[in-house]
Scaffold this motif. Structure first.
Motif: not given
Length: 327
Positions: A70-80, A86-95, A105-112
């Motif tokens: 799922g790297d490069g794609g939507a978080a809800l379609e990725a597998t772990f 997990i941790r979350v930064d000030r921008n809302g990105d999820i580590y 891994r990191r989930i980008n808050a801007a585009d998911g």
């Protein structure tokens, strides 16, 4: 009970639902931000987001299936694969400590979308001084953000604490020599051994480190870069309540949290208990929790200005999150 139903067989929701109606299958990590609470579940390999009031929860990452995609794609379609903390930064990105994929891994808050920051998906130890893509970890369980544009990683089976520099994309070891031994009191970070680093917390002055195999809790002073034992003798047991935390015993401790007064909440996993270290009184106790827990793992503190801090604990093998106060 704050979230979960107490069974892994209950319905799982991908839309906002009552947190007490959704199965949290072997819930581990807990992260509290200014406006939300996040959970990781290792049996369905997912990340969840809930409001502070505990009225609505939904899945934000993972399909519910094991994998590494799922790297490069939507978080809800990725597998772990068994994401632990997990941790979350000030921008809302999820580590995400994607533990059994041996990567961060990191989930980008801007585009998911999802990306791998470090680790190539294989267990091992390599890559210090080089880019994240070339690094190898061995079951990293915990991460924290160090407010210096870095991610600290408890590289558990490598017995090391490592750092990913997000500016330079460089991985380094900041503590641990790979030997499964307890550190020495007051030793410099770059000279110590670490025995099964399992969970991390951080504040302005300290990195708090739980050593699972070492059955103890340590404080890494960020100014002097020395390490100090704060709880646990290193021996297995469940003793010491009412006394000096240094004389207490634990059995496979894992999660740790710090409250608004600097006191410590320690999940004593194999004792099925939660211990509380009052730093001012220099005293340890076992919290009275009106539920029988089964191998709890994670914890976090929801600080409330009008009331006592609310402690959250993942009662992992009961598939639920419990909430309470120290009193």
């Amino acid at each position: 009970m704050f979230a979960g139903t107490g069974t892994a067989e209950s319905p799982v929701a991908d839309r906002p639902s009552d947190p007490r109606s959704v199965a949290l299958k072997n819930v581990y990590g807990i992260e509290v931000t200014d406006d939300a609470i996040y959970f990781s579940t290792v049996d369905d390999h997912s990340i969840w987001k809930c409001d502070h009031a505990g009225t609505a929860i939904h899945r934000v990452a993972g399909t519910g299936k094991l994998g590494y995609s799922g790297d490069g794609g939507a978080a809800l379609e990725a597998t772990f694969n068994a994401p632990h903390e997990i941790r979350v930064d000030r921008n809302g990105d999820i580590y995400v400590a994607d533990t059994r994929n041996h990567c961060i891994r990191r989930i980008n808050a801007a585009d998911g979308t999802v990306e791998t920051l470090a680790g190539d998906g294989r267990p091992g130890f390599r890559g210090d001084g080089g880019p994240g893509a070339d690094a190898r970890f061995d079951q990293p369980h915990s991460i924290v953000l160090d407010d210096r544009n870095g991610v600290l990683v408890a590289d558990t089976k490598n017995h090391r604490l490592r750092r990913i520099d997000l500016t330079s994309d460089t991985v380094s070891t900041i503590a641990g020599d790979g030997q499964g031994r307890l550190p020495g009191e007051g030793e410099p970070w770059n000279e110590v051994s670490l025995f099964g680093p399992r969970s991390l917390a951080i504040d302005d002055r300290s990195i708090w480190l739980v050593l699972r195999e070492g059955n103890s809790v340590w404080r890494m002073d960020r100014a002097s870069e020395q390490i100090f034992r704060v709880a646990g003798t290193g021996q297995k047991g469940h003793g010491g309540d009412g006394g000096d935390p240094l004389q207490a015993t634990f059995r496979g401790p894992k999660g740790i949290g710090v409250d608004s007064q600097g006191n410590l909440l320690i999940v004593d996993t194999e004792n099925h208990a939660v211990r509380y270290v009052d730093r001012k009184a220099d005293q340890i106790s076992t919290l009275a929790i009106p539920f029988q827990m089964k191998r709890p793992h994670g914890t976090a503190v929801l600080q409330r200005s009008d009331r006592d801090d609310l402690f959250l604990v993942s009662d992992s093998e009961n598939h639920r999150v419990l909430a309470g106060t120290a009193d």
